[in-house]
Design a protein around this motif. Sequence first.
Motif, short mmCIF file in Angstrom:
data_model
loop_
_atom_site.label_atom_id
_atom_site.label_comp_id
_atom_site.label_asym_id
_atom_site.label_seq_id
_atom_site.Cartn_x
_atom_site.Cartn_y
_atom_site.Cartn_z
N MET A 172 30.10 20.37 71.40
CA MET A 172 30.17 21.06 71.45
C MET A 172 29.73 21.98 70.64
O MET A 172 29.99 20.67 69.02
CB MET A 172 32.09 21.65 70.90
CG MET A 172 32.48 23.29 70.59
SD MET A 172 34.12 23.88 71.15
CE MET A 172 34.41 23.99 72.44
N PHE A 173 29.24 22.80 69.62
CA PHE A 173 28.52 23.38 68.18
C PHE A 173 29.31 23.89 67.46
O PHE A 173 29.74 25.52 68.35
CB PHE A 173 27.21 23.69 68.34
CG PHE A 173 26.39 24.46 67.69
CD1 PHE A 173 25.66 23.23 66.62
CD2 PHE A 173 26.39 25.56 67.47
CE1 PHE A 173 25.26 24.08 65.67
CE2 PHE A 173 26.27 25.92 65.70
CZ PHE A 173 24.57 25.06 65.41
N ILE A 174 30.14 24.48 66.70
CA ILE A 174 30.68 24.59 65.85
C ILE A 174 29.51 25.45 64.55
O ILE A 174 29.79 23.96 64.06
CB ILE A 174 31.90 24.62 65.59
CG1 ILE A 174 33.08 24.31 66.56
CG2 ILE A 174 33.42 25.82 64.55
CD1 ILE A 174 34.31 23.86 66.21
N SER A 175 30.53 27.06 64.34
CA SER A 175 28.89 27.54 63.11
C SER A 175 30.14 26.91 62.40
O SER A 175 30.87 27.91 62.59
CB SER A 175 28.66 28.73 63.26
OG SER A 175 28.57 29.75 62.30
N LYS A 176 29.66 26.83 61.17
CA LYS A 176 30.74 26.82 59.76
C LYS A 176 31.33 28.07 59.31
O LYS A 176 31.73 28.36 58.70
CB LYS A 176 29.86 26.57 58.97
CG LYS A 176 29.57 24.89 58.92
CD LYS A 176 28.89 24.31 57.71
CE LYS A 176 28.85 22.73 57.43
NZ LYS A 176 27.93 21.92 56.93
N VAL A 177 30.79 29.41 59.66
CA VAL A 177 31.51 30.87 59.26
C VAL A 177 31.99 31.02 60.94
O VAL A 177 32.71 32.00 59.92
CB VAL A 177 30.12 31.78 59.02
CG1 VAL A 177 28.82 31.64 58.05
CG2 VAL A 177 29.46 31.70 60.23
N GLU A 178 32.64 30.64 61.11
CA GLU A 178 33.46 30.67 62.39
C GLU A 178 35.12 30.21 61.61
O GLU A 178 35.60 31.64 62.33
CB GLU A 178 33.41 30.03 63.65
CG GLU A 178 32.06 30.79 64.39
CD GLU A 178 31.64 29.76 66.00
OE1 GLU A 178 33.36 29.46 66.51
OE2 GLU A 178 31.16 29.35 65.85
N GLY A 179 35.10 29.44 60.38
CA GLY A 179 36.92 29.62 59.96
C GLY A 179 36.73 28.18 60.47
O GLY A 179 37.24 28.31 61.38
#
Lengths: 125, 538
Positions: free
Chosen positions: A98-105
């Motif tokens: 999975m890839f998570i963007s840091k801005v997702e919180g």
Amino acid sequence: MDLQNTCILVVDDEELPLTLRKLVLERQGYQVVTARSAPDAMRALGASRVDLVLTDQVMPGGTGTELAQSIKKRWPEMPVVLISGINEIPPEAAYADMFISKVEGPTALCAKISAILSARRSPSG
Amino acid sequence: MSETQQVNILMVDDQPAKLLSYEAILVNLDANLIKARSGREGLELLLKHDVAVVLLDVSMPEINGFEMADMMRQHPRFQKTAILFISAVRMSDLDRIKGYESGAVDYISVPVVPEVLRAKVQVFVELHRKSRELERLNQELESRVEQRTRQLQESESLLRERADLLELASEAILVRDPAGVLKYWNAGAEVLYGWERSEVLGNPVHEILETQFPVEAKSSESILLEHGRWEGNLVQKTRDGQEVIVASRQVFKKEVGTILEINRDITSQLRAEEALRQTERLAAMGRVAGIIAHEINNPLEAITNAFYLLRNHPSLDEEARYYAQLGEVELARVGHITKQTLGFYRESQHPVNVPIAEILDDVLQLQSRLLLMNRITLDKKNFTDGEIRGFPVELRQVFLNLIGNAIQAMPNGGNLRIRMGTHRNETKGNTDLCISICDTGTGISPEHAKHLFEPFFTTKSTKGTGLGLWISKGIIQKYDGKIHFRSIKFQGSHMTSFRVILPGVTPALKAVEFTHHATGVETARASLGPAKHVHSCG
């Protein structure tokens, strides 16, 4: 799900974000170990039982995707989650689960990790 | 034949003694003396040599002198050969001699007086020499005339070729005088400026073309007249009022008082260069934006996590928790903005599946403040969640342009209607994604409509680059898609609709045929005629 017995390896070259990410996951109830680089992470994986790896993408001495690739070679079943400040998914991110963007919180992060772990435990669901 | 070359004298007599005596008389003449003993031998020798004078005895057996002279005169080569008859003075002989054409015939009576014979022969020899010389000069003259004629023909055909070349050139080539009055106007000039030769020759060219000089016209003209050369870019107008930029080279020919001018149209070249610069600028902005996004996102995550931990800390009372929560909300906004704006330019190396609905939502989110400010109501319906295989950056740019234009067309409020659906493409056998964006703004006039997708066309004066629709169309064509538009006037208000058709990759199961939802007439053609019906966008 027994979070107390679930161990997450968090990898990041920057200390402060690493600590805060660790604290967020610990508050959620997970056990957390940390590593400051990709080679560090490989050593930690060999030394202790880990259920999921959460790694930063941009790190000196080996990127998150490169780490994911090495992990999958030795432990094909190990879930790897990439977290990055880059807004768009790098093409080689396919090595990770999975890839998570840091801005997702933090809330989104915890939800996604929980989803991956429960999918692992009950392959049907 | 050179002057020093010896001439031949043929002496014909049946008596050898006489021949010997003639030889003795003529030996000092510096001529070659040929002897013949009969008329027959004489004729044979005539054929072998170029003979200047024939000394001919009238009374010979077999062929006499007159008979031989008659034979000679019948031969074209000897018609003008001088003959000197030697005769006893008899009336009949004299009459016959006078009967020959005068000039090249003379006689000498027997007994021969040596001085008279020598003098008469010499006259003929001189005559022969002079006529030969004349002949030679004539020949030389003729060959010189021939050579000159050939040279003239060559230079004439060269000139014709050069003139043809001038006509072939795509540059505008013109000749004018210092006052600007046109003397020559090639086919290239006719094409470039739209003025025909007959319309402009004799008129002041820079007035017709409304030429704008980079410096004052007078000073560029004075450079030209003084230094003989001038080069620079000119802005001119074609016959239909279109502005063109030409690279001009001018040469002043002082000796004839004319100016040669070659003008090359560099308008599209300049535009292409400008477009390239813009594209490069966008790419550079993209790289910078990507780096900035990354640099902001890293500390942003740490702060957000810190606030999260703070908010959930058991020692916090209700009020402190509320403050922490406020901080979290605002941080989420920062995160959203970096994702929406800075993420835009992030270049990805490989095409990915792009959900168009999300792209539209992103763009609308970005423009939400403007929608509110301009009191524009939004009416959006998605009938599909289809995806496009491509680059999110490019697709965002297309819809940001179209939606941005629609909003700018409604400064005093209006309705922005966005529809997304699918459309079965029978010819290709796949399902296309159709996105239409309609506004109730100022509309697009037919004159503007013609140039809508051209680079640097803008109606926003200084605000627009004039590249938006041009780039959008380029992106859409790259995806093998199409863009159509219509602008109609209905009950005093305008409605402008842009419709983008892109080949979809995942025909979503719940996709509903786009056209089924079209309440009015949904045509795929861009048409600008006065519409009699309401155009509906979905």
